[in-house]
Design a protein around this motif. Structure first.
Motif, short mmCIF file in Angstrom:
data_model
loop_
_atom_site.label_atom_id
_atom_site.label_comp_id
_atom_site.label_asym_id
_atom_site.label_seq_id
_atom_site.Cartn_x
_atom_site.Cartn_y
_atom_site.Cartn_z
N LYS A 247 -6.96 -27.63 -13.02
CA LYS A 247 -5.63 -27.85 -13.58
C LYS A 247 -5.24 -26.79 -14.60
CE LYS A 247 -3.53 -30.97 -12.48
NZ LYS A 247 -2.69 -31.34 -11.32
N ARG B 213 -2.33 -41.67 -3.58
CA ARG B 213 -1.33 -40.61 -3.71
C ARG B 213 -1.26 -40.07 -5.13
NH1 ARG B 213 3.40 -42.37 -5.93
NH2 ARG B 213 3.59 -44.63 -6.21
N GLN C 298 -4.38 -37.97 -5.80
CA GLN C 298 -4.20 -36.67 -5.13
C GLN C 298 -3.35 -35.75 -5.99
OE1 GLN C 298 -5.59 -35.47 -2.39
NE2 GLN C 298 -4.49 -33.54 -2.58
N ARG C 299 -2.30 -36.29 -6.58
CA ARG C 299 -1.46 -35.46 -7.46
C ARG C 299 -2.26 -34.93 -8.64
NH1 ARG C 299 4.42 -38.48 -8.10
NH2 ARG C 299 4.95 -38.61 -5.88
N SER D 189 -5.32 -34.19 -8.75
CA SER D 189 -6.32 -33.20 -8.35
C SER D 189 -5.72 -31.94 -7.74
CB SER D 189 -7.30 -33.83 -7.34
OG SER D 189 -6.62 -34.20 -6.15
N THR D 190 -4.39 -31.92 -7.57
CA THR D 190 -3.74 -30.76 -6.97
C THR D 190 -3.51 -29.67 -8.01
OG1 THR D 190 -2.61 -32.16 -5.35
CG2 THR D 190 -1.68 -29.97 -5.73
N PRO D 191 -3.88 -28.42 -7.72
CA PRO D 191 -3.64 -27.34 -8.69
C PRO D 191 -2.16 -27.21 -9.05
CG PRO D 191 -5.12 -26.61 -6.95
CD PRO D 191 -4.58 -27.94 -6.52
N ARG D 192 -1.90 -26.82 -10.27
CA ARG D 192 -0.54 -26.66 -10.74
C ARG D 192 0.10 -25.41 -10.12
NH1 ARG D 192 -1.50 -26.10 -16.85
NH2 ARG D 192 0.76 -25.94 -16.94
N GLN D 193 1.39 -25.51 -9.84
CA GLN D 193 2.13 -24.37 -9.28
C GLN D 193 3.46 -24.24 -9.99
OE1 GLN D 193 2.46 -24.96 -5.06
NE2 GLN D 193 0.31 -24.52 -4.68
#
Length: 204
Positions: free
Chosen positions: A6, A172, A175-176, A178-182
């Motif tokens: 993150k 869900r 999952q959010r 653990s998702t890399p920031r963009q």
């Protein structure tokens, strides 16, 4: 507490607090020390504002007072209540929409509430606290619950606490977390000469 996935992968150097800040859905239930909570709102206190109007106010509740916590939780939309109920601290960000001195519309008020929130978030990050800001609230419910006066409006909510495991969250939301920031590239929002034309300063 911030997982490496993150931490922002920035194109240019920024302060560690900026790279490390993010907004989780998963919060641990342990309480936030009073001294830390006071300091994050002290940081909000010293944010800049148009004409030093300081148009922000906050209503705060902690899980140490279950009745008050439930009152504030009820001012969130259902989707936010489902995860914010695990945070140890909730707050409503309230904005005064008119200048006190003239009664005229303060077009900078919401901007200034955002500046206060920015100060609060980075002070929290420096103290290993996480903050998740929400626009998904019920402003009229908040007005009724807290007798918010005319000319003021509940605008945002904040969940404050320590990063949790997310074991109680739906898939869900885990999952959010653990998702890399963009983010957009600088060239997509810093323009020169005309709208949409990337500034040459941002393209190298």
């Amino acid at each position: 507490m911030v997982t490496i996935a993150k931490v922002a992968k920035t194109d240019h150097p920024v302060q560690e607090l900026i790279a490390g800040r993010w907004s989780p859905y998963a919060f641990d239930s342990r309480p936030v020390p009073l001294s830390d909570l006071q300091s994050v709102f002290e940081a909000a206190r010293w944010a800049p504002s148009s004409y030093n109007e300081q148009p922000w106010s906050y209503i705060v509740a902690t899980r140490d007072d279950p009745q008050e916590f439930e009152h504030l939780l009820s001012c969130l939309i259902e989707g936010n209540r489902n995860w914010a109920k695990y945070a140890p601290v909730l707050a409503l960000g309230i904005v005064s929409l008119k200048f006190k001195s003239t009664g005229q519309e303060n077009r900078a008020a919401i901007h200034d509430l955002g500046l206060a929130a920015g100060n609060l978030v980075f002070e929290a990050t420096a103290r290993n606290l996480m903050v998740h800001q929400m626009i998904g609230i019920l402003p009229e419910k908040a007005r009724e619950t807290y007798n918010i006066p005319a000319g003021h409006e509940a605008w945002t909510a904040l969940a404050i606490g320590y990063l949790g495991s997310g074991a109680d969250l739906p898939d869900r939301l885990r999952q959010r977390d653990s998702t890399p920031r963009q983010r957009k590239k600088l060239s997509e929002f810093v323009f020169a000469k005309r709208w949409g034309n990337a500034s040459a300063l941002m393209t190298d």
